[in-house]
Design a protein around this motif. Structure first.
Motif, PDB file in Angstrom:
ATOM      1  N   GLY A  87     -15.329  81.816 -35.592  1.00  0.00           N
ATOM      2  CA  GLY A  87     -16.367  82.737 -36.021  1.00  0.00           C
ATOM      3  C   GLY A  87     -16.378  84.087 -35.339  1.00  0.00           C
ATOM      4  O   GLY A  87     -17.098  84.995 -35.765  1.00  0.00           O
ATOM      5  N   SER A 107     -15.927  76.413 -42.439  1.00  0.00           N
ATOM      6  CA  SER A 107     -16.402  75.642 -41.291  1.00  0.00           C
ATOM      7  C   SER A 107     -16.323  76.520 -40.047  1.00  0.00           C
ATOM      8  O   SER A 107     -15.251  77.015 -39.694  1.00  0.00           O
ATOM      9  CB  SER A 107     -15.561  74.383 -41.105  1.00  0.00           C
ATOM     10  OG  SER A 107     -15.696  73.515 -42.213  1.00  0.00           O
ATOM     11  N   ILE A 108     -17.476  76.711 -39.414  1.00  0.00           N
ATOM     12  CA  ILE A 108     -17.575  77.620 -38.265  1.00  0.00           C
ATOM     13  C   ILE A 108     -17.880  76.812 -37.013  1.00  0.00           C
ATOM     14  O   ILE A 108     -18.903  76.129 -36.936  1.00  0.00           O
ATOM     15  CB  ILE A 108     -18.675  78.673 -38.504  1.00  0.00           C
ATOM     16  CG1 ILE A 108     -18.443  79.401 -39.836  1.00  0.00           C
ATOM     17  CG2 ILE A 108     -18.721  79.663 -37.351  1.00  0.00           C
ATOM     18  CD1 ILE A 108     -19.621  80.260 -40.279  1.00  0.00           C
ATOM     19  N   LEU A 110     -19.363  76.695 -33.921  1.00  0.00           N
ATOM     20  CA  LEU A 110     -20.320  77.383 -33.058  1.00  0.00           C
ATOM     21  C   LEU A 110     -20.414  76.688 -31.700  1.00  0.00           C
ATOM     22  O   LEU A 110     -20.397  77.336 -30.650  1.00  0.00           O
ATOM     23  CB  LEU A 110     -21.686  77.431 -33.734  1.00  0.00           C
ATOM     24  CG  LEU A 110     -22.787  78.187 -33.003  1.00  0.00           C
ATOM     25  CD1 LEU A 110     -22.428  79.658 -32.804  1.00  0.00           C
ATOM     26  CD2 LEU A 110     -24.112  78.075 -33.766  1.00  0.00           C
ATOM     27  N   ALA A 131     -23.810  83.179 -34.572  1.00  0.00           N
ATOM     28  CA  ALA A 131     -24.984  82.541 -35.166  1.00  0.00           C
ATOM     29  C   ALA A 131     -25.498  83.364 -36.352  1.00  0.00           C
ATOM     30  O   ALA A 131     -25.886  82.807 -37.389  1.00  0.00           O
ATOM     31  CB  ALA A 131     -26.075  82.364 -34.115  1.00  0.00           C
ATOM     32  N   CYS A 134     -23.254  82.791 -39.262  1.00  0.00           N
ATOM     33  CA  CYS A 134     -23.539  81.494 -39.872  1.00  0.00           C
ATOM     34  C   CYS A 134     -24.730  81.613 -40.818  1.00  0.00           C
ATOM     35  O   CYS A 134     -24.699  81.106 -41.951  1.00  0.00           O
ATOM     36  CB  CYS A 134     -23.839  80.449 -38.793  1.00  0.00           C
ATOM     37  SG  CYS A 134     -22.435  79.976 -37.755  1.00  0.00           S
ATOM     38  N   GLU A 135     -25.769  82.281 -40.364  1.00  0.00           N
ATOM     39  CA  GLU A 135     -26.964  82.455 -41.187  1.00  0.00           C
ATOM     40  C   GLU A 135     -26.661  83.267 -42.439  1.00  0.00           C
ATOM     41  O   GLU A 135     -27.124  82.943 -43.543  1.00  0.00           O
ATOM     42  CB  GLU A 135     -28.061  83.126 -40.362  1.00  0.00           C
ATOM     43  CG  GLU A 135     -28.589  82.251 -39.222  1.00  0.00           C
ATOM     44  CD  GLU A 135     -29.519  83.002 -38.294  1.00  0.00           C
ATOM     45  OE1 GLU A 135     -29.648  84.239 -38.454  1.00  0.00           O
ATOM     46  OE2 GLU A 135     -30.116  82.363 -37.410  1.00  0.00           O
ATOM     47  N   VAL A 146     -20.972  75.969 -46.497  1.00  0.00           N
ATOM     48  CA  VAL A 146     -20.894  76.472 -45.124  1.00  0.00           C
ATOM     49  C   VAL A 146     -21.291  75.354 -44.167  1.00  0.00           C
ATOM     50  O   VAL A 146     -22.379  74.766 -44.303  1.00  0.00           O
ATOM     51  CB  VAL A 146     -21.807  77.690 -44.924  1.00  0.00           C
ATOM     52  CG1 VAL A 146     -21.749  78.164 -43.471  1.00  0.00           C
ATOM     53  CG2 VAL A 146     -21.403  78.822 -45.871  1.00  0.00           C
ATOM     54  N   VAL A 148     -21.659  74.400 -40.037  1.00  0.00           N
ATOM     55  CA  VAL A 148     -21.727  74.879 -38.660  1.00  0.00           C
ATOM     56  C   VAL A 148     -21.436  73.682 -37.759  1.00  0.00           C
ATOM     57  O   VAL A 148     -22.171  72.695 -37.766  1.00  0.00           O
ATOM     58  CB  VAL A 148     -23.111  75.475 -38.337  1.00  0.00           C
ATOM     59  CG1 VAL A 148     -23.123  76.053 -36.922  1.00  0.00           C
ATOM     60  CG2 VAL A 148     -23.480  76.553 -39.360  1.00  0.00           C
ATOM     61  N   TRP A 169     -29.692  73.747 -37.595  1.00  0.00           N
ATOM     62  CA  TRP A 169     -28.768  73.932 -38.720  1.00  0.00           C
ATOM     63  C   TRP A 169     -28.945  72.918 -39.833  1.00  0.00           C
ATOM     64  O   TRP A 169     -28.384  73.096 -40.913  1.00  0.00           O
ATOM     65  CB  TRP A 169     -27.332  73.932 -38.194  1.00  0.00           C
ATOM     66  CG  TRP A 169     -27.109  75.056 -37.241  1.00  0.00           C
ATOM     67  CD1 TRP A 169     -26.959  74.970 -35.882  1.00  0.00           C
ATOM     68  CD2 TRP A 169     -27.084  76.458 -37.548  1.00  0.00           C
ATOM     69  NE1 TRP A 169     -26.833  76.221 -35.330  1.00  0.00           N
ATOM     70  CE2 TRP A 169     -26.903  77.151 -36.327  1.00  0.00           C
ATOM     71  CE3 TRP A 169     -27.198  77.193 -38.728  1.00  0.00           C
ATOM     72  CZ2 TRP A 169     -26.826  78.544 -36.266  1.00  0.00           C
ATOM     73  CZ3 TRP A 169     -27.121  78.570 -38.675  1.00  0.00           C
ATOM     74  CH2 TRP A 169     -26.935  79.233 -37.453  1.00  0.00           C
ATOM     75  N   HIS A 172     -26.608  71.923 -42.903  1.00  0.00           N
ATOM     76  CA  HIS A 172     -25.378  72.689 -42.698  1.00  0.00           C
ATOM     77  C   HIS A 172     -24.704  72.350 -41.366  1.00  0.00           C
ATOM     78  O   HIS A 172     -23.580  72.791 -41.115  1.00  0.00           O
ATOM     79  CB  HIS A 172     -25.673  74.187 -42.752  1.00  0.00           C
ATOM     80  CG  HIS A 172     -26.121  74.662 -44.096  1.00  0.00           C
ATOM     81  ND1 HIS A 172     -25.255  74.904 -45.130  1.00  0.00           N
ATOM     82  CD2 HIS A 172     -27.363  74.911 -44.589  1.00  0.00           C
ATOM     83  CE1 HIS A 172     -25.933  75.292 -46.201  1.00  0.00           C
ATOM     84  NE2 HIS A 172     -27.214  75.307 -45.899  1.00  0.00           N
TER      85      HIS A 172
END
Length: 265
Positions: A87, A107-108, A110, A131, A134-135, A146, A148, A169, A172
């Motif tokens: 990310g 796919s992130i 975090l 973050a 992601c939002e 998406v 997280v 999250w 997600h």
């Protein structure tokens, strides 16, 4: 079954979760010609229903990433396409471009709930930025899914922080247990006896076209074949790949060196 293609092997930043901050194998970028050859081959095999573009490198460093996604999507409107990223290099325009190129899932990783934990775990001082991305992706990514991601572990996310991650999250969020990367990170006290699904459900292609045993085999210790000169079927049905799957099925996992103390399931 899914095909995992490593477009690039050149990590942007060392991560304490990864055992290969000083990868010994050669780093590089998969050529588009080789990429197209492999994808064309994969799309002739109905059991392959997902292509994941990731490996031991940050896919957003790959200058061909958007072209790769568009090529797959043009060839197959229905196949799943996933990118896994830390990310750090995400921006709003890139998220829009990934969606518009036809990406199915972003796919992130975090892996934290605040700046301090992200810095400790990922060695990246970018929590607020990632973050926020992601939002943004969740709000603007549809129909792209998406996810997280976080890894649970005593020195990673646990207790109240893990609960906070899940609460933040929601649907997600995705949490998975820490793996030991074929025993390179830590050894299991009790060697596993159960068969691992990876040799049967995954094909991990390194940037140079060689096929390693699975995504945990980051250094390419167990090479099953080479898609520069072979087809996917030839590699998957080859003597070595078949022998490894049989050993797992018959409870002889310990005979496969890198599987003997690996957490793979």
């Amino acid at each position: 079954m899914f095909l995992q293609l490593e477009g690039i092997a050149a990590c942007q930043a060392a991560c304490v979760m990864c055992p290969y901050p000083t990868m010994t194998r050669k780093r590089g970028l998969m050529s588009m010609a080789l990429f197209k050859k492999i994808v064309d081959d994969a799309l002739q095999i109905p059991v392959i229903n997902r292509i994941v573009i990731t490996g031991l490198g940050e896919p957003l460093q790959d200058r061909h990433l958007f072209d790769r996604i568009e090529y797959i999507r043009t060839k197959s409107p229905g196949i799943g396409i996933e990118v896994v990223t830390n990310g750090n290099l995400l921006t709003m325009p890139k998220i829009d471009a990934l969606r518009d190129a036809g990406l199915s899932q972003l796919s992130i990783s975090l892996n934290a709930v605040n700046r301090e934990r992200r810095l400790a775990i990922m060695k990246l001082d970018d929590y607020d930025h990632v973050a926020a991305m992601c939002e943004y992706a969740i709000a603007n990514g549809s129909p792209m899914r998406v996810i997280v991601k976080a890894v649970a572990g005593p020195d990673l996310l646990s207790g109240p922080m893990l609960e906070e991650f899940v609460a933040t999250w929601g649907v997600h969020g995705f949490v998975h247990s820490e793996g030991n990367w074929t025993g390179d990170v830590w050894k299991m006290r009790t060697p596993p006896q159960h068969p691992c699904s990876r040799p049967s459900t995954q094909l991990m292609v390194l940037w140079d076209g060689r096929v390693s045993l699975c995504c945990f085999d980051g250094e390419g210790k167990e090479i099953l074949g080479d898609l520069n000169t072979q087809t996917i079927r030839e590699v998957f049905n080859g003597d070595r790949a078949s022998a490894i799957r049989l050993a797992h099925h018959e409870g002889r996992r310990s005979e496969i060196g890198i599987c003997a103390t690996c957490t793979g399931i």
